[in-house]
Design a protein around this motif. Structure first.
Motif, mmCIF file in Angstrom:
data_model
loop_
_atom_site.group_PDB
_atom_site.id
_atom_site.type_symbol
_atom_site.label_atom_id
_atom_site.label_comp_id
_atom_site.label_asym_id
_atom_site.label_seq_id
_atom_site.Cartn_x
_atom_site.Cartn_y
_atom_site.Cartn_z
ATOM 1 N N LEU A 223 12.923 4.005 0.488
ATOM 2 C CA LEU A 223 11.915 3.471 -0.433
ATOM 3 C C LEU A 223 10.521 3.536 0.180
ATOM 4 O O LEU A 223 9.548 3.899 -0.500
ATOM 5 C CB LEU A 223 12.265 2.036 -0.819
ATOM 6 C CG LEU A 223 13.557 1.840 -1.626
ATOM 7 C CD1 LEU A 223 13.756 0.372 -1.952
ATOM 8 C CD2 LEU A 223 13.536 2.671 -2.902
ATOM 9 N N VAL A 224 10.414 3.208 1.443
ATOM 10 C CA VAL A 224 9.110 3.257 2.117
ATOM 11 C C VAL A 224 8.588 4.687 2.162
ATOM 12 O O VAL A 224 7.384 4.934 2.001
ATOM 13 C CB VAL A 224 9.212 2.652 3.529
ATOM 14 C CG1 VAL A 224 7.946 2.930 4.341
ATOM 15 C CG2 VAL A 224 9.463 1.152 3.440
ATOM 16 N N GLU A 225 9.489 5.636 2.367
ATOM 17 C CA GLU A 225 9.096 7.053 2.377
ATOM 18 C C GLU A 225 8.450 7.456 1.055
ATOM 19 O O GLU A 225 7.585 8.327 1.005
ATOM 20 C CB GLU A 225 10.335 7.914 2.644
ATOM 21 C CG GLU A 225 10.076 9.398 2.705
ATOM 22 C CD GLU A 225 11.357 10.198 2.922
ATOM 23 O OE1 GLU A 225 11.379 11.388 2.541
ATOM 24 O OE2 GLU A 225 12.334 9.631 3.445
ATOM 25 N N TYR A 226 8.859 6.793 -0.030
ATOM 26 C CA TYR A 226 8.316 7.074 -1.355
ATOM 27 C C TYR A 226 7.261 6.042 -1.771
ATOM 28 O O TYR A 226 6.982 5.878 -2.961
ATOM 29 C CB TYR A 226 9.444 7.137 -2.389
ATOM 30 C CG TYR A 226 10.179 8.460 -2.351
ATOM 31 C CD1 TYR A 226 9.887 9.475 -3.255
ATOM 32 C CD2 TYR A 226 11.146 8.715 -1.383
ATOM 33 C CE1 TYR A 226 10.539 10.696 -3.214
ATOM 34 C CE2 TYR A 226 11.806 9.933 -1.325
ATOM 35 C CZ TYR A 226 11.495 10.915 -2.239
ATOM 36 O OH TYR A 226 12.135 12.128 -2.188
ATOM 37 N N ASP A 227 6.669 5.370 -0.781
ATOM 38 C CA ASP A 227 5.602 4.384 -1.011
ATOM 39 C C ASP A 227 6.052 3.236 -1.906
ATOM 40 O O ASP A 227 5.280 2.714 -2.719
ATOM 41 C CB ASP A 227 4.363 5.059 -1.626
ATOM 42 C CG ASP A 227 3.802 6.150 -0.725
ATOM 43 O OD1 ASP A 227 3.763 5.921 0.498
ATOM 44 O OD2 ASP A 227 3.423 7.213 -1.239
ATOM 45 N N ASP B 173 7.287 0.080 -0.906
ATOM 46 C CA ASP B 173 7.551 -1.062 -0.039
ATOM 47 C C ASP B 173 7.602 -2.332 -0.879
ATOM 48 O O ASP B 173 7.307 -2.315 -2.084
ATOM 49 C CB ASP B 173 6.489 -1.160 1.059
ATOM 50 C CG ASP B 173 5.079 -1.297 0.508
ATOM 51 O OD1 ASP B 173 4.909 -1.736 -0.655
ATOM 52 O OD2 ASP B 173 4.125 -0.965 1.232
ATOM 53 N N PRO B 174 8.006 -3.481 -0.300
ATOM 54 C CA PRO B 174 8.134 -4.719 -1.086
ATOM 55 C C PRO B 174 6.864 -5.103 -1.834
ATOM 56 O O PRO B 174 6.929 -5.608 -2.970
ATOM 57 C CB PRO B 174 8.513 -5.761 -0.026
ATOM 58 C CG PRO B 174 9.244 -4.976 1.019
ATOM 59 C CD PRO B 174 8.538 -3.653 1.079
ATOM 60 N N ALA B 175 5.707 -4.865 -1.240
ATOM 61 C CA ALA B 175 4.455 -5.208 -1.918
ATOM 62 C C ALA B 175 4.275 -4.377 -3.186
ATOM 63 O O ALA B 175 3.867 -4.893 -4.237
ATOM 64 C CB ALA B 175 3.275 -5.000 -0.974
ATOM 65 N N ARG B 176 4.576 -3.090 -3.098
ATOM 66 C CA ARG B 176 4.455 -2.215 -4.259
ATOM 67 C C ARG B 176 5.437 -2.621 -5.351
ATOM 68 O O ARG B 176 5.101 -2.648 -6.538
ATOM 69 C CB ARG B 176 4.705 -0.768 -3.836
ATOM 70 C CG ARG B 176 4.723 0.249 -4.970
ATOM 71 C CD ARG B 176 3.372 0.408 -5.599
ATOM 72 N NE ARG B 176 3.359 1.464 -6.594
ATOM 73 C CZ ARG B 176 2.479 1.557 -7.583
ATOM 74 N NH1 ARG B 176 1.519 0.654 -7.697
ATOM 75 N NH2 ARG B 176 2.530 2.546 -8.452
ATOM 76 N N LEU B 177 6.658 -2.958 -4.962
ATOM 77 C CA LEU B 177 7.683 -3.336 -5.927
ATOM 78 C C LEU B 177 7.369 -4.666 -6.598
ATOM 79 O O LEU B 177 7.931 -4.980 -7.651
ATOM 80 C CB LEU B 177 9.055 -3.399 -5.246
ATOM 81 C CG LEU B 177 9.612 -2.061 -4.742
ATOM 82 C CD1 LEU B 177 10.920 -2.273 -4.013
ATOM 83 C CD2 LEU B 177 9.795 -1.085 -5.907
#
Length: 344
Positions: free
Chosen positions: A34-38, A40-44
């Motif tokens: 998920l982090v590789e695809y930007d 991260d928890p903040a984005r989600l």
């Protein structure tokens, strides 16, 4: 007149939560992917955050490669939750019946997902209803899981609302039977036809009438008002040009729609449509050419489709005709454009 770049579509970032759950079920930590695809928890956690359709497809493909399970989409559908599609899902969860929940999820689909290829629909008859997902053909390793996840997700989410597992009366899927075809029976509990003319799920009238024990009438109506207001806001902000561009996508497949067809779909006389477009400083032929050009660039840059497949999706008679048009638009061949966008 400068126009916005055409996009293939996007969807709520909440849609990736079922993918993460499916990976965890197989003992894989989804966080690095998920982090590789930007994501991260903040984005989600961002309200109204969206993920582009091409990026979602690449993420799903990467997840299947990571776990080695080509049926990951079916597991995503079973592990998803109705609230993961945002306000529309929360509203559907308060519907009085399975029927109204299904109607709500599909009516307010634009609030959580938009795809240039079309929009889902709900078609009821005397014996039941079809929940229809539009065609996203041609199919490959990047997009079959989308159909699996959506159809399985509809059935699972509606069953969770009714408080019991549901069996589909029938399921139809456009692509040929995949290597994991035997797993569909366990997920859908009914006959599945591959190589069909549509992607759709049928529920009988007894299932549609099942009551939602969590239904609260006042909450349900308040949430419906919020969804209607959000949907109206989306519609108000679109110019006539944008509405025509949205209509053209599904109509271009294998043919070229004309102004009269678009006018009928907009419920306008053709002369009125011509006049309104002139008032916006454009013509139908200009919109058609611009849409084809922008979609061609998007398909070449963001998907793995062959040039012949792209030619069909844009209504060209042949791959050669498409390549000639693309050279006029960009002064590059489709192959040169794809290589430049992938290496630059």
């Amino acid at each position: 007149m400068k126009t916005a770049r055409v996009r293939l579509g996007d969807l709520s970032v909440g849609s990736v939560l079922s993918l993460a759950a499916a990976l965890r079920q197989q003992g894989i930590d989804p966080q690095p992917l998920l982090v590789e695809y930007d994501l991260d928890p903040a984005r989600l956690a961002e309200p109204r955050a969206r993920l582009s359709i091409p990026r979602y497809m690449r993420l799903g493909h990467a997840a299947m490669q990571l776990c080695g399970d080509p049926a990951l989409g079916l597991e995503m559908g079973r592990l998803g939750h109705i609230a993961q599609v945002g306000l529309a899902g929360v509203t559907a969860a308060q519907a009085p019946t399975v029927r109204e929940a299904a109607r709500t999820l599909i009516r307010f689909e634009p609030l959580y997902a938009a795809n240039y290829r079309g929009q889902s629909s709900f078609a009821e008859d005397a014996d039941g209803a079809w929940l229809n997902f539009y065609s996203i053909s041609p199919y490959n390793a990047y997009n079959r899981f989308v159909v699996d996840a959506l159809l399985a997700g509809w059935l699972h989410q509606l069953g969770a609302l009714a408080g019991r597992p549901l069996a589909a009366q029938r399921v139809e899927i456009e692509f040929p039977a995949p290597d994991y075809a035997e797993r569909y029976a366990e997920v859908f509990g009914g006959p599945v036809e591959f190589g069909a003319a549509h992607n759709r799920l049928r529920l009988d009238r007894e299932v549609l009438a099942l009551r939602n024990p969590a239904h609260c009438p006042s909450t349900w109506h308040q949430l419906l008002e919020l969804c209607e207001a959000e949907l109206a806001q989306l519609t108000r902000t679109r110019s006539l040009r944008e509405r025509i561009t949205q209509l053209l996508g599904p109509l271009l497949h294998g043919r070229e729609p004309d102004l009269e067809e678009i006018a009928r779909r907009l419920q306008l006389p053709s002369w009125t449509l011509r006049r309104k477009l002139a008032e916006e400083g454009t013509r139908f032929r200009d919109i058609l050419n611009d849409t084809r050009r922008d979609l061609a660039m998007t398909y070449i840059r963001d998907t793995e489709l062959s040039f012949g497949e792209i030619a069909y999706l844009l209504g060209f008679a042949s791959a050669e005709a498409f390549q000639r048009a693309f050279k006029r638009w960009s002064a590059q061949t489709p192959g040169e454009f794809r290589r430049a966008t992938r290496t630059g």
